[in-house]
Design an enzyme around this catalytic site. Structure first.
Site, PDB file in Angstrom:
ATOM      1  N   ASP A  35       0.834  -1.196   0.000  1.00  0.00           N
ATOM      2  CA  ASP A  35       0.000   0.000   0.000  1.00  0.00           C
ATOM      3  C   ASP A  35       0.875   1.255   0.000  1.00  0.00           C
ATOM      4  OD1 ASP A  35      -2.028  -1.757   0.086  1.00  0.00           O
ATOM      5  OD2 ASP A  35      -2.787  -1.187   2.066  1.00  0.00           O
ATOM      6  N   GLU A 115     -25.123 -17.697 -15.134  1.00  0.00           N
ATOM      7  CA  GLU A 115     -24.410 -16.764 -14.254  1.00  0.00           C
ATOM      8  C   GLU A 115     -25.245 -16.465 -13.007  1.00  0.00           C
ATOM      9  OE1 GLU A 115     -24.489 -13.388 -16.826  1.00  0.00           O
ATOM     10  OE2 GLU A 115     -23.153 -14.308 -18.313  1.00  0.00           O
ATOM     11  N   LYS A 117     -27.350 -14.540 -10.492  1.00  0.00           N
ATOM     12  CA  LYS A 117     -28.096 -13.288 -10.626  1.00  0.00           C
ATOM     13  C   LYS A 117     -27.882 -12.512  -9.328  1.00  0.00           C
ATOM     14  CE  LYS A 117     -32.610 -11.541 -12.101  1.00  0.00           C
ATOM     15  NZ  LYS A 117     -32.877 -10.602 -10.995  1.00  0.00           N
ATOM     16  N   ASP A 119     -27.948  -9.711  -6.619  1.00  0.00           N
ATOM     17  CA  ASP A 119     -29.025  -8.815  -6.246  1.00  0.00           C
ATOM     18  C   ASP A 119     -28.449  -7.446  -5.894  1.00  0.00           C
ATOM     19  OD1 ASP A 119     -31.557  -8.073  -5.819  1.00  0.00           O
ATOM     20  OD2 ASP A 119     -31.858  -9.223  -3.976  1.00  0.00           O
ATOM     21  N   TYR A 228     -21.793  -8.218 -17.126  1.00  0.00           N
ATOM     22  CA  TYR A 228     -22.339  -9.452 -17.683  1.00  0.00           C
ATOM     23  C   TYR A 228     -22.928  -9.315 -19.089  1.00  0.00           C
ATOM     24  CZ  TYR A 228     -26.316  -7.252 -15.279  1.00  0.00           C
ATOM     25  OH  TYR A 228     -27.244  -6.365 -14.819  1.00  0.00           O
ATOM     26  N   LYS A 316     -35.178 -18.597 -10.800  1.00  0.00           N
ATOM     27  CA  LYS A 316     -35.272 -17.959  -9.492  1.00  0.00           C
ATOM     28  C   LYS A 316     -35.058 -18.969  -8.369  1.00  0.00           C
ATOM     29  CE  LYS A 316     -36.863 -14.148  -9.185  1.00  0.00           C
ATOM     30  NZ  LYS A 316     -36.539 -12.735  -9.369  1.00  0.00           N
ATOM     31  N   CYS A 410     -39.531 -16.148  35.271  1.00  0.00           N
ATOM     32  CA  CYS A 410     -39.385 -17.240  34.311  1.00  0.00           C
ATOM     33  C   CYS A 410     -40.763 -17.808  33.955  1.00  0.00           C
ATOM     34  CB  CYS A 410     -38.504 -18.329  34.912  1.00  0.00           C
ATOM     35  SG  CYS A 410     -38.456 -19.820  33.910  1.00  0.00           S
ATOM     36  N   CYS A 413     -40.937 -21.678  35.459  1.00  0.00           N
ATOM     37  CA  CYS A 413     -40.960 -22.031  36.889  1.00  0.00           C
ATOM     38  C   CYS A 413     -41.388 -20.853  37.756  1.00  0.00           C
ATOM     39  CB  CYS A 413     -39.585 -22.520  37.330  1.00  0.00           C
ATOM     40  SG  CYS A 413     -38.349 -21.209  37.377  1.00  0.00           S
ATOM     41  N   CYS A 428     -33.259 -16.891  34.004  1.00  0.00           N
ATOM     42  CA  CYS A 428     -33.989 -17.432  35.142  1.00  0.00           C
ATOM     43  C   CYS A 428     -32.947 -17.829  36.180  1.00  0.00           C
ATOM     44  CB  CYS A 428     -34.781 -18.655  34.687  1.00  0.00           C
ATOM     45  SG  CYS A 428     -35.369 -19.658  36.056  1.00  0.00           S
ATOM     46  N   CYS A 433     -34.986 -25.044  37.748  1.00  0.00           N
ATOM     47  CA  CYS A 433     -36.045 -24.725  36.780  1.00  0.00           C
ATOM     48  C   CYS A 433     -36.225 -25.880  35.790  1.00  0.00           C
ATOM     49  CB  CYS A 433     -35.664 -23.442  36.034  1.00  0.00           C
ATOM     50  SG  CYS A 433     -36.715 -23.108  34.613  1.00  0.00           S
TER      51      CYS A 433
END
Ligand code: IVH
Length: 669
Positions: A35, A115, A117, A119, A228, A316, A410, A413, A428, A433
């Site tokens: 960098d 390919e 798709k 989103d 694409y 899909k 709780c 219990c 609790c 319990c």
């Protein structure tokens, strides 16, 4: 003042170098310089351009973020309309797609490119004489918005074309701008910390970022692109879509590496299934697979309707979001007493599964999303995870809906519940319990703990409710007659359960430690404790410092373990388990350890055995199985539909084993 030729030359040289290193870094992910070295080149160019502004060109790497914030985006009429795609919901729809192609072009054969798709947000990039001149959103397909300033800030978009397309007069290329999932989550966290509003999903985040009025904000957003489609090209031309993708790649664009050439529609269907199975492992959201006829001559002759091209179709994936109504909010008790709110939902089908519950995680989550009984909510199911509520649809809220209040006792219990300072979870406090006990027993008998077959939820509920089992040790004193009294349990099943309980006595120390449900101690920590102390007695006597010294066990686990063994009640249970005949040391089943210290990653399905069995095998031979590939990984085992881990392995130079090689290594060939 005339610019000296040497300066002009150096400026051109620096631009060439910086374009090259941008490509190595942003497109190939394989930088050649540090960098700091990059920054030096960049600063040198910037200095020369400041001294000689007449040398600045729009394709200079210094010009990615340039220009002032704007009021409104100008409209752009696309060279060719950006159409939608027809949808295929099933493999048969894809076969029908091919049948249609045959009807339009009788006697011809077809091959395809499939390919992912992605989103995101469709864009059109225009290059004139090899230089990026305009970037536009899809808009309504005919007219979009000019977002050139923002497009330029996406570092993986070349400002100048290289390779096969360097000499083209005009190129218009289409692609999808998206935000990788991890980057999206980080962005939302940062926005939240800054007190700004967050985005509901990566798609909205990419649209919001690309439509920023101030390009310096877009520049800070982690946007990516896959291209694409070539929608205009002069004068070079390609014969097939696949060649076009290869050409785009050589020009410096990112092309989705999961795009695949398929000889037949059945091969397309196989690739669709593979991508759908891999969906959760992708670094981006994808909602399907775009299937395209490969031959560009056939594409031209097939043409388009006003809505979609006839040569392409979108397969899909199963929908993962749905809306439904919250019928109630319940609070469940976990094995450590954690109280977790969950929504009871009007049943709805989601990605092939009937969903009637969604986890609400904790009190803060319910408050933040303001989820109320009676609300209509958008729910999502991603992969194998429990469905969750994405958001409330506010304008469908009944007028009498009241905010949710976390119970202070709780629900199982009625013991006092409390929420420790700084934690999100209510607990609790009653260690007796019954709801906690049920969860602990289920964990005790689970596959990777004591592996007690037939000890399911229905049985555990009754054993606890009838007072037959008050702790783990009680399990080993149950009789066939007692168990046969439970509802819906035949004598034969009762016998099977008792046999299974007895068969679990020899599982050995590490499985028992995992089964006991000690806080923070799972399979891996249990194995480390077993390896260090060998016997339960030695572990009981160990100090917190001794436990903390184990490589791989941190101070928090050490504290939790010591706390567990300091409690009289727990020691009593262990004594009783011992008296019942449980093995309190390393299982004798453990043989030699030829894989001692070796780290494995499993990817894809094996034919000969399940993943769990493969994992057991590795662990029994002294190896370890982790979930992601790193430099520390020794082997990546690649089955069918392996996903990206094999690629990671190749990149990091980790040994890859196919199933046959793996079976040979573990000696079960
Ligand atoms: S091809 C003429 N390929 O899907 C070219 N579209 O409903 C038609 N999309 O708006 C599009 N990935 O934004 C194509 N590999 C891909 C795609 C893709 C995502 C989006 C695109 C378009 C929408 C079509």
């Amino acid at each position: 003042m005339a610019v000296p030729g040497t300066v002009q030359k150096r400026v051109e040289e620096l631009r060439r170098l910086l374009h090259h290193h941008d490509y190595r870094y942003y497109v190939l992910n394989r930088p050649e310089i540090t960098d700091a070295e990059y920054d030096r080149l960049f600063q040198e160019l910037k200095g020369l351009e400041e001294a000689h502004p007449e040398l600045i060109t729009p394709d200079s790497p210094t010009q990615r973020v340039a220009g002032q914030p704007i009021e409104t985006f100008a409209s752009v009429e696309h060279k060719a309309a950006m159409l939608s795609l027809d949808n295929a919901m099933s493999p048969d729809d894809l076969r029908e797609f091919e049948a249609r192609l045959r009807r339009v072009l009788p006697g011809e054969t077809f091959d395809y490119v499939a390919e992912p798709k992605v989103d995101g947000l469709g864009v059109a990039l225009l290059y004139e004489n090899g230089v990026l001149s305009r970037g536009a959103t899809r808009g309504d397909g005919r007219v979009g918005e000019d977002v050139t300033q923002n497009i330029r800030t996406i570092k993986s978009i070349p400002l100048r074309l290289g390779g096969a397309l360097a000499d083209s007069r005009v190129l218009e290329v289409r692609g999808e701008v998206y935000m990788p999932r991890k980057a999206f989550e980080a962005l939302n966290r940062a926005l939240e910390n800054a007190g700004e509003s967050t985005f509901a999903n990566p798609r909205n985040a990419s649209a919001g970022s690309l439509r920023q009025k101030d390009p310096s904000i877009t520049a800070e957003r982690p946007l990516e692109i896959f291209v694409y489609h070539i929608s205009a090209l002069d004068p070079i031309s390609f014969q097939t879509h696949w060649e076009a993708l290869v050409g785009l790649k050589s020009a410096g664009f990112r092309v989705n590496p999961r795009s695949k050439r398929c000889r037949t529609i059945e091969a397309v269907i196989t690739h669709c299934h593979a991508l759908e199975a891999e969906r959760d492992g992708l670094e981006y959201d994808a909602d399907g697979v775009v299937v395209k006829v490969n031959s560009l001559s056939q594409q031209r002759r097939l043409g388009a309707t006003s809505h979609h091209p006839r040569w392409a179709i979108a397969y899909k994936f199963a929908a993962r979001q749905a809306t439904t109504r919250v019928l109630g909010i319940e609070v469940n008790v976990g094995k450590t007493g954690a109280l977790t709110p969950a929504a009871r939902l009007e049943p709805v089908e989601l990605a092939g599964v009937r969903v009637s519950r969604a986890s609400l995680h904790n009190e803060d989550e319910v408050k933040k999303k303001d989820i109320r009984v009676g609300d209509t909510v958008l729910i999502e199911r991603a992969g194998d995870v429990i469905p969750y509520v994405v958001q409330v649809i506010r304008d469908r809220r009944p007028s009498d809906a009241k905010p949710f209040l976390m119970p202070t006792h709780c629900p199982a219990c009625h013991g006092q519940a409390y929420r420790p300072e700084g934690e999100a979870i209510w607990r609790c406090t009653n260690s007796a319990c019954p709801a906690q006990l049920k969860e602990r027993l289920l964990h005790f008998g689970s596959r990777r703990a004591m592996d007690i077959e037939h000890l399911g939820e229905a049985v555990v509920n009754q054993l606890v409710d009838r007072g037959l089992v008050k702790d783990f040790a009680d399990l080993y004193h149950l009789t066939v007659d007692q168990v046969a009294e439970l509802d819906r349990l035949a004598k034969k099943s009762a016998q099977n359960l008792i046999d299974a309980i007895h068969a679990s006595k020899n599982r050995g120390l590490s499985r028992l430690l995992n089964a006991l449900g000690i806080r923070m101690v799972g399979e891996r920590a249990a194995q480390l404790l077993e390896a260090r102390f060998g016997r339960m007695e030695a572990l009981c006597r160990a100090s917190e410092a001794e436990i903390g010294e184990i490589y791989g066990i941190g101070p928090k686990i050490a504290e939790a373990v010591t706390k567990f063994f300091a409690e009289e009640r727990n020691l009593r249970i262990i004594d009783r388990l011992k008296a019942a005949g449980l093995l309190m040391e390393k299982s004798a089943a453990a043989g030699p350890k030829p894989l001692q210290g070796k780290v494995f990653v499993l990817s894809g399905a094996l034919n000969a055995m399940s993943r769990d069995d493969a994992k057991d095998l590795v662990v029994n031979l002294g190896g370890r199985v982790t979930s992601s590939v790193s430099k520390k990984t020794d082997y990546v085992v690649v089955g069918t539909d392996p996903g990206t881990k094999a690629e990671d392995a190749r990149r990091l130079g980790v040994t890859i084993l196919d199933e046959a090689a793996f079976l040979k290594l573990v000696g079960t060939e």
